[in-house]
Design a protein around this motif. Structure first.
Motif, PDB file in Angstrom:
ATOM      1  N   UNK A   1     -40.708  13.035  15.852  1.00 49.82           N
ATOM      2  CA  UNK A   1     -39.510  13.516  15.678  1.00 49.82           C
ATOM      3  C   UNK A   1     -38.706  13.123  16.894  1.00 49.82           C
ATOM      4  N   UNK A   2     -39.299  13.041  18.033  1.00 46.02           N
ATOM      5  CA  UNK A   2     -38.710  12.701  19.364  1.00 46.02           C
ATOM      6  C   UNK A   2     -38.323  11.482  19.185  1.00 46.02           C
ATOM      7  N   UNK A   3     -39.071  10.462  18.922  1.00 46.29           N
ATOM      8  CA  UNK A   3     -38.730   8.915  18.714  1.00 46.29           C
ATOM      9  C   UNK A   3     -37.545   9.065  17.721  1.00 46.29           C
ATOM     10  N   UNK A   4     -37.641   9.527  16.824  1.00 41.99           N
ATOM     11  CA  UNK A   4     -36.393   9.390  15.734  1.00 41.99           C
ATOM     12  C   UNK A   4     -34.961   9.779  16.406  1.00 41.99           C
ATOM     13  N   UNK A   5     -35.167  11.040  17.185  1.00 44.23           N
ATOM     14  CA  UNK A   5     -33.949  11.605  17.872  1.00 44.23           C
ATOM     15  C   UNK A   5     -33.429  10.397  19.033  1.00 44.23           C
ATOM     16  N   UNK A   6     -34.494   9.991  19.747  1.00 44.97           N
ATOM     17  CA  UNK A   6     -34.211   8.902  20.508  1.00 44.97           C
ATOM     18  C   UNK A   6     -33.419   7.637  19.944  1.00 44.97           C
ATOM     19  N   UNK A   7     -34.047   7.508  18.909  1.00 40.69           N
ATOM     20  CA  UNK A   7     -33.390   6.060  18.010  1.00 40.69           C
ATOM     21  C   UNK A   7     -32.033   6.509  17.627  1.00 40.69           C
ATOM     22  N   UNK A   8     -31.870   7.774  17.275  1.00 40.65           N
ATOM     23  CA  UNK A   8     -30.336   8.136  16.830  1.00 40.65           C
ATOM     24  C   UNK A   8     -29.555   7.903  17.833  1.00 40.65           C
ATOM     25  N   UNK A   9     -29.818   8.503  19.070  1.00 36.58           N
ATOM     26  CA  UNK A   9     -28.982   8.812  20.115  1.00 36.58           C
ATOM     27  C   UNK A   9     -28.733   7.137  20.822  1.00 36.58           C
ATOM     28  N   UNK A  10     -29.788   6.208  20.869  1.00 36.09           N
ATOM     29  CA  UNK A  10     -29.525   5.120  21.102  1.00 36.09           C
ATOM     30  C   UNK A  10     -28.495   4.272  20.167  1.00 36.09           C
ATOM     31  N   UNK A  11     -28.875   4.539  18.912  1.00 38.03           N
ATOM     32  CA  UNK A  11     -27.981   3.760  17.978  1.00 38.03           C
ATOM     33  C   UNK A  11     -26.387   4.240  18.223  1.00 38.03           C
ATOM     34  N   UNK A  12     -26.274   5.479  18.524  1.00 36.84           N
ATOM     35  CA  UNK A  12     -25.004   6.170  18.432  1.00 36.84           C
ATOM     36  C   UNK A  12     -24.223   5.628  19.955  1.00 36.84           C
ATOM     37  N   UNK A  13     -25.321   5.475  20.974  1.00 39.56           N
ATOM     38  CA  UNK A  13     -24.751   4.940  22.231  1.00 39.56           C
ATOM     39  C   UNK A  13     -24.193   3.578  21.982  1.00 39.56           C
ATOM     40  N   UNK A  14     -24.989   2.785  21.538  1.00 41.55           N
ATOM     41  CA  UNK A  14     -24.774   1.245  21.189  1.00 41.55           C
ATOM     42  C   UNK A  14     -23.421   1.062  20.370  1.00 41.55           C
ATOM     43  N   UNK A  15     -23.334   2.141  19.371  1.00 46.83           N
ATOM     44  CA  UNK A  15     -22.202   2.007  18.459  1.00 46.83           C
ATOM     45  C   UNK A  15     -20.867   2.203  19.241  1.00 46.83           C
ATOM     46  N   UNK A  16     -21.135   3.250  19.963  1.00 47.75           N
ATOM     47  CA  UNK A  16     -19.658   3.622  20.900  1.00 47.75           C
ATOM     48  C   UNK A  16     -19.513   2.487  21.646  1.00 47.75           C
TER      49      UNK A  16
END
Length: 484
Positions: free
Chosen positions: A442-457
């Motif tokens: 779950x933590x890894x999934x959250x981190x991946x989501x955050x990282x994806x959001x940051x990269x997109x921004x």
């Protein structure tokens, strides 16, 4: 007066005559009684030199006197005893230290050549007299050759019985150590010596349906008997016996041995050719020669013991082991031992999740004989109701309490033959590790989501900034050639 005296005298004469007649009748009755009881029994007793024998005397009776004679009632008095407690025993040769009395019976110990013959028992009191006769007849039992016998050597067992003139000839048979009756010809039985002939043979002498037995020990060189099948497991020791009995002296027999060899045929092997394991020759060297190393050990100080052993069995120990002792005369003795390996097989495996079904099987590669049984010993915390005497256990919904060491004993009666064990690991449905794994995922999934959001921004910002740099002129002209 004269008449009275005559009558009185006549009465006295009559009384005297009646008394005399009465005494005469009693005397006649006594003589008849004695004549009727004088004849006693006659018994034939066969006995070997050195044996003891008990001659049964009469039962105790009032005012009874018992006399024991040798050969005739006028011969040597061996012993006497009476109702008053008096007794006497002959202490002269050849009866010195051989005679004793047990009640009215005569006991003769360690009979020798000059003790054979007829012994009479004369028992009497005031009204009767009985004479019993005992004939002691010599029996001689022997084996030829008398020394330690090698296999296949001709052996002769002889049972000689002296038959006095006028006596019946008894029937003679030989009983083997296994209890089988063999017919003797003139008391003699011959055969080729075999290992199973070693033991006590018995000459059975029968006369008038009465049997007497005379044992003799025969020693044939052979290997000690051992169970045909041996059992082991990866949790217990492996022992494959092969030895001479303790009553066969090693120092005497080793000079006749050429060599000792062990061979092995694996149970799962496609080839039936025996593989040579080790060999030993007493005359050449005191050490063993290894041809195939299966990590089997042997006794260093042999002295007739050629057994193989190992502290722990192996899964591939199953098979037939053959121990062969070859003598210098070309004869051999062989011991065949079949080894089976006891195993516990878990299905679907030794590690599984709580709630699944579990099958445990405790068996060997062959079906167990009917006289053998298994007994399960589950972990202490396991409390489910299972048949602990069955070779197959089925647990439909296994729990964590089944974790731990499971043991299976192989029993012959109350004797344990071997024991196998296995360690099971039953994981709970949501174990700590599973929770850790789920949380980590779950933590890894959250981190991946955050990282994806940051990269997109970041990508959106970069695109907007590039557009602003390219569009600064109000009327930009496209690049290229223009017509003037």
């Amino acid at each position: 007066m004269i008449v009275c005296e005559y009558i009185t005298k006549l009465k006295k004469e009559t009384t005297r005559n009646m008394t005399t007649m009465k005494s005469l009748i009693q005397t006649i009755l006594f003589v008849v009684t004695v004549l009727k009881t004088t004849t006693g029994s006659e018994e034939v007793i066969y006995v070997q030199v050195g044996q003891d024998v008990t001659l049964a005397g009469p039962a105790s009776a009032p005012e009874l006197y018992v006399y024991w004679y040798f050969e005739t009632t006028d011969g040597i008095v061996l012993a006497w005893v009476n109702h008053l407690g008096g007794r006497n025993i002959n202490s002269n040769d050849p009866w010195k230290d051989k005679l004793s009395l047990s009640g009215n019976s005569l006991v003769i110990k360690n009979i020798q050549e000059n003790n054979y013959g007829t012994i009479l028992c004369n028992a009497k009191n005031k009204v009767e007299k009985i004479t019993s006769t005992y004939k002691l007849i010599k029996v001689n039992v022997s084996v030829s050759p008398a020394m330690l016998l090698l296999p296949e050597v001709d052996v002769s067992l002889t049972c000689n019985v002296e038959t006095p003139q006028g006596q019946k000839t008894p029937t003679i048979q030989w009983k083997t150590p296994q209890g089988k009756m063999e017919t003797a010809i003139n008391g003699k039985f011959m055969k080729k010596a075999e290992s199973q002939d070693s033991g006590t043979w018995t000459c059975v002498v029968t006369i008038d349906q009465k049997e007497q037995s005379f044992p003799i020990v025969v020693k044939v060189v052979g290997l000690s008997p051992a169970p045909r099948r041996q059992y082991t497991s990866t949790s217990s020791s492996l022992n494959i016996p092969c030895s001479f009995p303790s009553d066969i002296p090693w120092e005497q027999i080793k000079q006749d041995i050429k060599d000792v060899q062990w061979h092995f045929i694996a149970k799962k092997s496609s080839s039936q050719n025996p593989q040579k394991l080790v060999s030993f020759s007493p005359g050449d060297s005191s050490s063993w020669k290894k041809d195939q190393d299966r990590e089997l050990k042997h006794t260093e100080n042999q002295k007739g013991d050629f057994s193989l052993f190992r502290n722990k069995g192996k899964a591939d120990d199953g098979g037939e082991y053959q121990c062969t002792v070859t003598f210098k005369n070309g004869k051999t003795v062989t011991s065949l031992i079949e080894v089976d390996v006891l195993q516990i097989i878990p299905s679907p495996g030794a590690v599984l999740v709580s709630g699944h079904q579990l099958n445990l099987t405790c068996n060997t590669s062959q079906q167990l004989p009917e006289d053998l049984k298994v007994r399960w010993m589950p972990p202490n915390q396991f409390s489910s109701n299972v048949d602990k005497g069955s070779s197959h256990l089925y647990i439909p919904n296994v729990g964590t309490k089944a974790s731990g060491m499971w043991r299976c004993e192989l029993l012959l009666g109350n004797k344990r033959l071997t024991i196998a064990d296995i360690t099971l690991k039953i994981e709970p449905i949501l174990s700590v590790w599973m929770l850790v794994i789920i949380c980590s995922a779950a933590v890894i999934l959250v981190l991946l989501c955050v990282l994806t959001f940051i990269l997109c921004r970041r990508r959106q910002r970069k695109t907007r900034h590039l557009r602003q740099r390219l569009c600064r002129c109000k009327n930009p002209k496209p690049k290229g050639f223009y017509r003037t």
